[in-house]
Design a protein around this motif. Sequence first.
Motif, short mmCIF file in Angstrom:
data_model
loop_
_atom_site.label_atom_id
_atom_site.label_comp_id
_atom_site.label_asym_id
_atom_site.label_seq_id
_atom_site.Cartn_x
_atom_site.Cartn_y
_atom_site.Cartn_z
N GLY A 196 0.78 -1.23 0.00
CA GLY A 196 0.00 0.00 0.00
C GLY A 196 0.81 1.27 0.00
N PHE A 197 0.35 2.25 0.77
CA PHE A 197 0.91 3.61 0.72
C PHE A 197 2.07 3.84 1.68
N ARG A 198 2.38 2.89 2.57
CA ARG A 198 3.47 3.04 3.53
C ARG A 198 4.42 1.85 3.42
N ASP A 199 5.71 2.09 3.68
CA ASP A 199 6.68 0.99 3.56
C ASP A 199 6.93 0.33 4.91
N ARG A 200 7.75 -0.73 4.88
CA ARG A 200 8.00 -1.55 6.05
C ARG A 200 8.56 -0.73 7.22
N ASP A 201 9.60 0.07 6.95
CA ASP A 201 10.25 0.82 8.02
C ASP A 201 9.28 1.79 8.68
N PHE A 202 8.47 2.45 7.87
CA PHE A 202 7.50 3.39 8.41
C PHE A 202 6.50 2.67 9.31
N LEU A 203 5.99 1.55 8.84
CA LEU A 203 4.98 0.82 9.61
C LEU A 203 5.55 0.29 10.92
N LEU A 204 6.75 -0.26 10.87
CA LEU A 204 7.38 -0.76 12.09
C LEU A 204 7.62 0.38 13.08
N ALA A 205 8.03 1.53 12.56
CA ALA A 205 8.29 2.68 13.43
C ALA A 205 7.01 3.20 14.08
N HIS A 206 5.86 2.87 13.49
CA HIS A 206 4.58 3.35 14.01
C HIS A 206 3.76 2.23 14.66
#
Length: 223
Positions: A196-206
């Motif tokens: 989707g619209f967000r990548d792995r690193d972003f999702l893990l960080a959130h």
Amino acid sequence: MKTYLFDLDGTLLDSLYDLAASTNYALRQHGLPEHSIDDVRCFVGNGVGQLIHRATPEGYPEDEEAKVLATFRAHYLLHALDHTQPYPGITPLLDRLHAEGHLIGIVSNKLQAGVDSLCQRFFPQADVEIGEGGGLRRKPFPDMVEEAIQRLRKVHPGTDSHLIGSADTTIYIGDSDIDVLTAKNAGLPCLSVLWGFRDRDFLLAHGATHLIEYPEEILRYKL
């Protein structure tokens, strides 16, 4: 019987190009600088009002921003389906869930009219679809999820309807930090998709805890 609650844009539908096209059309009509696809990817996820707020320059007057939003909505109403399509594997996934007797809900910060038209066109498998409106607070508040669960209980009024919405039988699937928070606020487990619209690193960080790369992985998640 299990219950699957899906976000719409970025999870079921690849709508980024049409959102970006309408955003840039609105900005252009009001003499404002346009944005790249990747910029718009970062702006979406919390309703079109926030999309336009993030796309307009910092400090832009609220009354002028409202005009940009109105232009966006008028353009998007006509062009929301120019390029938007389900992500690969989504339609077979929903077909299988429906055939196996599971319940499917769609919960989106998009306006209800837009959700209705998109679901009617692409996702007849859905038992309920909830969008912005009707006094419900947008995600990440749990209101839309709770409304979907209540409607699903009416769709399936059997003796086990009380299990709908239980964290043991219900899962929320989304692509953003907003979805991670929505699931948490609703007391549900969350699957975060990587297409989707967000990548792995972003999702893990959130705060994402369960990441999946392909729609069929949803079938293997044990509730």
